[in-house]
Design an enzyme around this catalytic site. Structure first.
Site, PDB file in Angstrom:
ATOM      1  CB  THR A 146      -0.808  -0.022   1.323  1.00 36.24           C
ATOM      2  OG1 THR A 146      -1.610  -1.158   1.307  1.00 36.24           O
ATOM      3  CG2 THR A 146      -1.601   1.189   1.564  1.00 36.24           C
ATOM      4  CG  ASP A 154      -2.736   2.310  -2.647  1.00 38.74           C
ATOM      5  OD1 ASP A 154      -2.618   2.302  -1.419  1.00 38.74           O
ATOM      6  OD2 ASP A 154      -2.575   1.302  -3.354  1.00 38.74           O
ATOM      7  NE  ARG A 159      -2.299  -2.235  -8.215  1.00 38.96           N
ATOM      8  CZ  ARG A 159      -1.388  -2.086  -9.177  1.00 38.96           C
ATOM      9  NH1 ARG A 159      -0.114  -2.351  -8.933  1.00 38.96           N
ATOM     10  NH2 ARG A 159      -1.744  -1.674 -10.375  1.00 38.96           N
ATOM     11  CE  LYS A 181      -4.984  -0.429  -0.335  1.00 39.72           C
ATOM     12  NZ  LYS A 181      -3.646  -0.351  -0.912  1.00 39.72           N
ATOM     13  N   GLY A 198      -0.716  -3.668   5.164  1.00 37.48           N
ATOM     14  CA  GLY A 198      -0.302  -4.975   5.672  1.00 37.48           C
ATOM     15  C   GLY A 198      -1.283  -6.043   5.237  1.00 37.48           C
ATOM     16  CB  SER A 222       4.987  -1.476  -0.464  1.00 40.99           C
ATOM     17  OG  SER A 222       3.800  -1.189  -1.161  1.00 40.99           O
ATOM     18  CG  ASP A 267       4.858   0.624  -4.053  1.00 38.79           C
ATOM     19  OD1 ASP A 267       5.727  -0.270  -4.230  1.00 38.79           O
ATOM     20  OD2 ASP A 267       3.908   0.509  -3.258  1.00 38.79           O
ATOM     21  CB  SER A 290       0.654   1.698  -4.209  1.00 40.93           C
ATOM     22  OG  SER A 290       1.477   1.410  -3.116  1.00 40.93           O
TER      23      SER A 290
END
Lengths: 204, 271
Positions: free
Chosen positions: B35, B51, B53, B67, B81, B163, B200, B203
């Site tokens: 994330t 984000d 995803r 999220k 996580g 991430s 990233d 994400s």
């Protein structure tokens, strides 16, 4: 080898206009040995609600019985059938309870809400819910199923079109998976009827 | 039986699963939210961003997940996580705070939420893998915390997790100022999340924002809708009836025999 690939399965669910459909392949095997070709992975909770359980066969069987049991208790308490969205929470909670020693099962839930709108949701083996308004897949054939569903699915499909679309996706998806196949079963759920169809597929 | 059990985890399958592992079948991964989540404090409140995803290995499991979780009417929390852990740990704290509000009749404090979260996470020694950015406004003003999976916490003016945290933090470090306006803050958080979405791999998709001030909450789901399909079929594939070979068909009539309709209240005789 992953424990999810021990028995093999392919499950797809799709939402249409005031209808949903869910289907699975029919193979039951132990690794590369096929033991049965009439093994459905979709279980009925009530007339308007079905759950597909992909993953380890023994856990799918156990879970299907536990969900039937829990739904019976719910009906005794509430004197009505459970709503698909509430059932989604129930399944999620049941799986998360085993957070540190999970059932090796990925459920896909398809049903019609009391207002007639379609409800779809999927989960990982510890109950992380993922609701979708289009389609949901699970099992060993997910890689090939996701692509074909992404390509074929359209909004507002009627029951007949939805059946054809889901069946095309399921059959072509599972043809690229050694561990799933041997025909399929598809349930189309509408407001006043459930249509169950068994499909002919490749037998190799 | 099992109905008597009240909450808590069940470990009865652990032995069996260990046995599987010993036989050489490794345990599969869970759905993660690899994330980018971020938050900052501005002049009159907190902005949280995330984000949308969620991933299972390298496959995108959900292209538009949520999220930013509800904790209390004045507190929200971004989660990164293992998806199931962030969902459940925030849900648990939200319910504890709701009961606490009923008991005390006061607004929930952000520190209370933070303490409940870290208490749970520390107890499980990092095995409940939730990395959180917790933000809210209470009577002491705006607060922003990061909570790590092992239960440690930081109180910061701007924070990132997941991430894509490095991408987002680079944008914050370059652009953060004290006492920003609401618009400035929203733009900076959106830009931080966008840098995670673009740079990233864990994400992706869209940007959700949540702005909390003492006057209320504005939850902007898909504030920036970045990733629509670029390849919509010009001529959608339509299948004629009978395109797949049906071996057997059964049709179940599930029309209700009895319809329950809400009735008019009866006239009552009063004499």
């Amino acid at each position: 080898m992953s424990i999810f690939e021990y028995n093999g399965s392919a499950i797809v669910a799709m939402a249409g206009k005031e209808c949903v459909a869910i289907g699975s392949d029919l193979r039951f095997g132990v690794q590369l040995q096929t033991l049965a070709t009439d093994y459905k992975k979709v279980y009925k909770i009530h007339d308007q609600l079905f759950i597909g359980l992909a993953g380890l066969g023994t856990d799918a069987e156990t879970l299907s019985q536990r969900f039937a049991f829990k739904h019976n208790l719910y009906k005794l308490r509430e004197e009505r059938d459970i709503k698909p969205s509430a059932f989604g929470q129930l399944v999620s909670a049941t799986l998360y309870e085993r957070r540190f020693g999970p059932y090796f099962c990925q459920p896909v839930i398809a049903g019609l809400e009391p207002d007639g709108s379609p409800y779809l949701c999927g989960m990982d083996s510890i109950g992380a819910q993922e609701t979708a308004k289009d389609f949901m897949v699970a099992g060993t054939a997910t890689d090939s199923l996701l692509g074909i569903c992404e390509s074929l699915w359209r909004p507002d499909l009627g029951p007949e079109e939805l059946f054809e679309t889901l069946s095309q996706a399921l059959l072509s998806g599972q043809d690229r998976d050694c561990l799933a196949g041997w025909g399929a079963v598809v349930y189309v759920i509408t407001k006043d009827k459930v249509i169950a169809r068994t499909l002919k597929g490749r037998m190799d | 039986m099992e109905t008597a059990q009240q909450g808590g985890f069940s470990f009865d399958l652990c032995k069996r699963n260990e046995f599987f592992a010993a036989k050489g079948v490794q345990h599969p991964g869970f759905t993660k939210t690899g994330t980018t989540i971020a938050g900052l404090i501005f002049k009159d409140g907190v902005v949280l961003g995330a984000d949308t995803r969620s991933t299972a290995g390298s496959t995108v499991a959900d292209k538009n997940c949520e999220k930013i979780h509800f904790i209390a009417p004045n507190i929200y929390c971004c989660g990164a996580g293992t998806a199931a852990d962030t969902e459940n740990v925030t849900g648990m704290v939200a319910s504890q705070l709701e009961l606490h509000r009923y008991a005390t009749g006061t607004q929930s404090r952000v520190v209370t939420a933070m303490t409940l979260l870290k208490g749970h996470l520390f107890k499980y020694q990092g095995h409940v893998s939730a990395a959180l950015v917790l933000g809210g406004v209470d009577f002491r003003g705006p607060h922003l915390f990061t909570v790590y999976p092992h239960g440690s916490t930081d109180s910061l003016p701007f924070a990132t997790m997941g991430s894509g945290s490095l991408n987002a933090m680079a944008v914050f470090e370059a652009g953060f100022k004290d006492d920003m306006s609401r618009e400035e803050a929203m733009a900076l958080v959106a830009r931080a999340i966008r840098s995670g979405v673009m740079n990233d791999l864990g994400s992706g998709s869209n940007v959700d924002l949540c702005i909390i001030t003492k006057d209320g909450v504005e939850y902007l789901r898909n504030h920036e809708y970045l990733q629509t399909k670029t390849y919509e079929r010009q001529f959608p594939q339509k299948f004629a009836s009978g395109s797949v070979p049906v071996v057997r068909e059964r049709v179940y009539d599930i029309r209700r025999a009895v319809q329950v309709v809400e009735g008019e209240p009866m006239e009552m005789e009063v004499s």
